[in-house]
Design an enzyme around this catalytic site. Structure first.
Site, PDB file in Angstrom:
ATOM      1  N   GLY A  10     -51.469 -18.733-104.579  1.00 42.84           N
ATOM      2  CA  GLY A  10     -51.534 -19.409-105.881  1.00 42.84           C
ATOM      3  C   GLY A  10     -52.981 -19.673-106.254  1.00 42.84           C
ATOM      4  O   GLY A  10     -53.899 -19.012-105.761  1.00 42.84           O
ATOM      5  N   PHE A  11     -53.175 -20.675-107.103  1.00 38.32           N
ATOM      6  CA  PHE A  11     -54.532 -20.921-107.601  1.00 38.32           C
ATOM      7  C   PHE A  11     -55.504 -21.298-106.493  1.00 38.32           C
ATOM      8  O   PHE A  11     -56.608 -20.772-106.423  1.00 38.32           O
ATOM      9  CB  PHE A  11     -54.506 -22.003-108.690  1.00 38.32           C
ATOM     10  CG  PHE A  11     -54.027 -21.477-109.995  1.00 38.32           C
ATOM     11  CD1 PHE A  11     -54.890 -20.777-110.828  1.00 38.32           C
ATOM     12  CD2 PHE A  11     -52.709 -21.657-110.391  1.00 38.32           C
ATOM     13  CE1 PHE A  11     -54.450 -20.270-112.037  1.00 38.32           C
ATOM     14  CE2 PHE A  11     -52.261 -21.147-111.597  1.00 38.32           C
ATOM     15  CZ  PHE A  11     -53.125 -20.454-112.428  1.00 38.32           C
ATOM     16  N   GLY A  13     -55.108 -20.916-103.119  1.00 38.62           N
ATOM     17  CA  GLY A  13     -55.190 -19.898-102.073  1.00 38.62           C
ATOM     18  C   GLY A  13     -56.025 -18.695-102.489  1.00 38.62           C
ATOM     19  O   GLY A  13     -56.903 -18.242-101.739  1.00 38.62           O
ATOM     20  N   ARG A  81     -48.863 -30.510-108.205  1.00 39.51           N
ATOM     21  CA  ARG A  81     -48.338 -31.618-109.015  1.00 39.51           C
ATOM     22  C   ARG A  81     -48.180 -31.211-110.470  1.00 39.51           C
ATOM     23  O   ARG A  81     -48.918 -30.384-110.979  1.00 39.51           O
ATOM     24  CB  ARG A  81     -49.319 -32.790-108.967  1.00 39.51           C
ATOM     25  CG  ARG A  81     -49.191 -33.574-107.714  1.00 39.51           C
ATOM     26  CD  ARG A  81     -49.917 -34.877-107.842  1.00 39.51           C
ATOM     27  NE  ARG A  81     -51.358 -34.736-107.717  1.00 39.51           N
ATOM     28  CZ  ARG A  81     -52.200 -35.731-107.928  1.00 39.51           C
ATOM     29  NH1 ARG A  81     -51.755 -36.911-108.320  1.00 39.51           N
ATOM     30  NH2 ARG A  81     -53.495 -35.561-107.778  1.00 39.51           N
ATOM     31  N   ASN A 119     -50.290 -30.626-100.564  1.00 36.68           N
ATOM     32  CA  ASN A 119     -50.061 -32.066-100.715  1.00 36.68           C
ATOM     33  C   ASN A 119     -48.614 -32.462-100.457  1.00 36.68           C
ATOM     34  O   ASN A 119     -47.725 -31.641-100.649  1.00 36.68           O
ATOM     35  CB  ASN A 119     -50.461 -32.497-102.131  1.00 36.68           C
ATOM     36  CG  ASN A 119     -51.958 -32.762-102.213  1.00 36.68           C
ATOM     37  OD1 ASN A 119     -52.494 -33.494-101.397  1.00 36.68           O
ATOM     38  ND2 ASN A 119     -52.614 -32.156-103.193  1.00 36.68           N
ATOM     39  N   HIS A 174     -55.933 -39.180 -98.874  1.00 39.15           N
ATOM     40  CA  HIS A 174     -56.168 -38.390-100.083  1.00 39.15           C
ATOM     41  C   HIS A 174     -55.213 -38.943-101.127  1.00 39.15           C
ATOM     42  O   HIS A 174     -54.084 -38.505-101.225  1.00 39.15           O
ATOM     43  CB  HIS A 174     -55.869 -36.924 -99.781  1.00 39.15           C
ATOM     44  CG  HIS A 174     -56.243 -35.998-100.892  1.00 39.15           C
ATOM     45  ND1 HIS A 174     -57.413 -36.099-101.602  1.00 39.15           N
ATOM     46  CD2 HIS A 174     -55.600 -34.915-101.404  1.00 39.15           C
ATOM     47  CE1 HIS A 174     -57.464 -35.128-102.502  1.00 39.15           C
ATOM     48  NE2 HIS A 174     -56.382 -34.408-102.409  1.00 39.15           N
TER      49      HIS A 174
HETATM   50  N1  APR Z   1     -44.834 -18.950 -97.863  1.00 38.10           N
HETATM   51  C1  APR Z   1     -45.922 -18.487 -98.517  1.00 38.10           C
HETATM   52  N2  APR Z   1     -46.250 -18.858 -99.765  1.00 38.10           N
HETATM   53  C2  APR Z   1     -45.440 -19.719-100.393  1.00 38.10           C
HETATM   54  C3  APR Z   1     -44.277 -20.256 -99.790  1.00 38.10           C
HETATM   55  C4  APR Z   1     -43.996 -19.839 -98.448  1.00 38.10           C
HETATM   56  N3  APR Z   1     -42.924 -20.295 -97.806  1.00 38.10           N
HETATM   57  N4  APR Z   1     -43.693 -21.083-100.686  1.00 38.10           N
HETATM   58  C5  APR Z   1     -44.453 -21.090-101.791  1.00 38.10           C
HETATM   59  N5  APR Z   1     -45.491 -20.258-101.625  1.00 38.10           N
HETATM   60  C6  APR Z   1     -46.556 -19.948-102.571  1.00 38.10           C
HETATM   61  C7  APR Z   1     -46.086 -19.785-104.003  1.00 38.10           C
HETATM   62  O1  APR Z   1     -45.437 -18.541-104.196  1.00 38.10           O
HETATM   63  C8  APR Z   1     -47.401 -19.891-104.764  1.00 38.10           C
HETATM   64  O2  APR Z   1     -48.016 -18.631-104.932  1.00 38.10           O
HETATM   65  O3  APR Z   1     -47.509 -20.999-102.652  1.00 38.10           O
HETATM   66  C9  APR Z   1     -48.285 -20.749-103.843  1.00 38.10           C
HETATM   67  C10 APR Z   1     -48.692 -22.073-104.461  1.00 38.10           C
HETATM   68  O4  APR Z   1     -49.527 -21.780-105.512  1.00 38.10           O
HETATM   69  P1  APR Z   1     -49.621 -22.645-106.854  1.00 38.10           P
HETATM   70  O5  APR Z   1     -48.252 -22.954-107.349  1.00 38.10           O
HETATM   71  O6  APR Z   1     -50.595 -21.969-107.749  1.00 38.10           O
HETATM   72  O7  APR Z   1     -50.245 -24.039-106.314  1.00 38.10           O
HETATM   73  P2  APR Z   1     -51.796 -24.352-106.057  1.00 38.10           P
HETATM   74  O8  APR Z   1     -52.401 -24.889-107.275  1.00 38.10           O
HETATM   75  O9  APR Z   1     -52.437 -23.212-105.351  1.00 38.10           O
HETATM   76  O10 APR Z   1     -51.637 -25.588-105.045  1.00 38.10           O
HETATM   77  C11 APR Z   1     -51.095 -25.386-103.752  1.00 38.10           C
HETATM   78  O11 APR Z   1     -52.442 -27.125-102.794  1.00 38.10           O
HETATM   79  O12 APR Z   1     -53.882 -28.681-103.749  1.00 38.10           O
HETATM   80  C12 APR Z   1     -52.594 -28.453-103.243  1.00 38.10           C
HETATM   81  O13 APR Z   1     -51.198 -29.991-104.506  1.00 38.10           O
HETATM   82  C13 APR Z   1     -51.530 -28.643-104.307  1.00 38.10           C
HETATM   83  O14 APR Z   1     -49.665 -28.640-102.801  1.00 38.10           O
HETATM   84  C14 APR Z   1     -50.393 -27.847-103.728  1.00 38.10           C
HETATM   85  C15 APR Z   1     -51.112 -26.707-103.002  1.00 38.10           C
END
Ligand code: APR
Length: 309
Positions: A10-11, A13, A81, A119, A174
């Protein structure tokens, strides 16, 4: 070359993967459950390599086998969130995701160091340690570097100085129980408390504790990622480069500051062995109490988490 796996494309990662690759810190494996996403992001990232001039290997995958032999794993998988949500609102849903990710990562890289980002941070770090069964100094959470960077930004903006002139650190959790340390903050070597009154400082601390929510409410969809990913890259650099830098990290505390058996934000020396030392700063009674209260609150949430199974 060392290898870093980033779980969650996601964003946070994908930006962390980009920063690690661009800085040449390690080969990178980016994994997500959504088919095509990590592969597409990695292809795009590879297209940027001739321009940005980096040479590390990058792999995008949905298969945990490809994460094998990682030196460091960054866990970002989970829901971010939405406006109006607290980090704790994510507890149940993200616990399931983090548990499954950590199980699979550990199966293929039993000795990997782990940095959690998902989080609620402190509780997910505890969960990652429990599930992986790794020595506690090899598991840590990214929060303090981010909160401190946000605080530095707000102080610099308020005092109209460069952020590079400001030194400030936050400890604790945090979230609401972040512990700011005004007595230890400096601007161009001068004590911050000589440059701003208590009311101003409180306003800046409150803004820092709510900085993530401020970003979420502006974005409307998703949460912060530039500063979180920069903070991850700083920690990865300290670990893989064995720099022994001290930075605030969500680390396992056993006796330091009179606190035991909890992951909480403390100054930690990072190196190839992970958290090589929890550094004991000279805290006064009030600061110590705030840190201990934050630790107690995290323990209570971790107990809730254990009840969830
Ligand atoms: N295995 C691998 N990836 C997964 C799984 C899993 N079991 N479940 C969800 N994902 C992936 C989603 O497909 C998505 O690409 O996790 C990614 C999360 O990305 P975003 O929704 O863009 O969230 P992001 O803004 O990256 O935040 C991720 O970091 O800062 C914290 O609060 C935030 O908990 C959140 C995390």
């Amino acid at each position: 070359m060392a290898k870093v796996t980033v779980v969650g494309a996601g964003f946070v990662g994908r930006t962390a993967a980009m920063r690690i690759a661009q800085r040449g810190l390690a080969d990178v494996c980016l994994i997500d459950i959504i088919e095509g996403w990590p592969q597409g992001i990695v292809l795009d990232l590879k297209h940027s390599a001739p321009v940005e001039r980096f040479e590390v290997e990058i792999v995008g995958t949905n298969d945990y086998k490809e994460t094998a032999n990682s030196d460091v794993t960054v866990i970002t998988a989970g829901f971010p969130r939405q406006p109006g949500m607290s980090r704790m609102d994510l507890l149940g849903k993200n616990a399931e995701i983090v548990r499954s990710a950590v199980e699979q990562v550990t199966e293929h890289s039993p000795n990997t160091m782990m940095i959690t980002v998902t989080n609620p941070l402190d509780e997910m770090t505890f969960l990652a340690a429990e599930v992986s069964g790794s020595p506690r100094e090899r598991v840590m959470g990214m929060a303090g570097v981010l909160d401190s960077a946000r605080l530095v930004h707000y102080i610099a903006e308020e005092l109209k100085v460069s952020p590079l002139s400001v030194e400030a650190m936050t400890l604790g959790s945090h979230g609401e129980q972040m512990v700011p340390l005004p007595r230890h903050a400096k601007v161009d070597g001068k004590p911050l408390t000589d440059l701003a009154d208590a009311e101003t400082l409180n306003r800046l601390y409150e803004r820092t504790a709510n900085a993530g929510a401020e970003v979420v409410s502006l974005l409307q969809k998703g949460s912060a990622f530039y500063a979180p990913s920069a903070s991850v890259a700083k920690m990865v650099n300290a670990i893989l480069g064995d720099t022994k830098e001290v930075m605030p990290v969500c680390a396992w505390v056993s006796g330091e500051y009179g606190i035991s058996d909890v992951f909480v934000g403390v100054p930690a020396r990072l190196g190839r062995a992970g958290v090589e030392e929890v550094v004991e700063m000279d805290l006064n009674e009030d600061e110590l109490n705030q840190l201990r209260e934050a630790a107690e609150a995290i323990k209570a949430k971790c107990a809730e988490l254990e009840k969830l199974g």
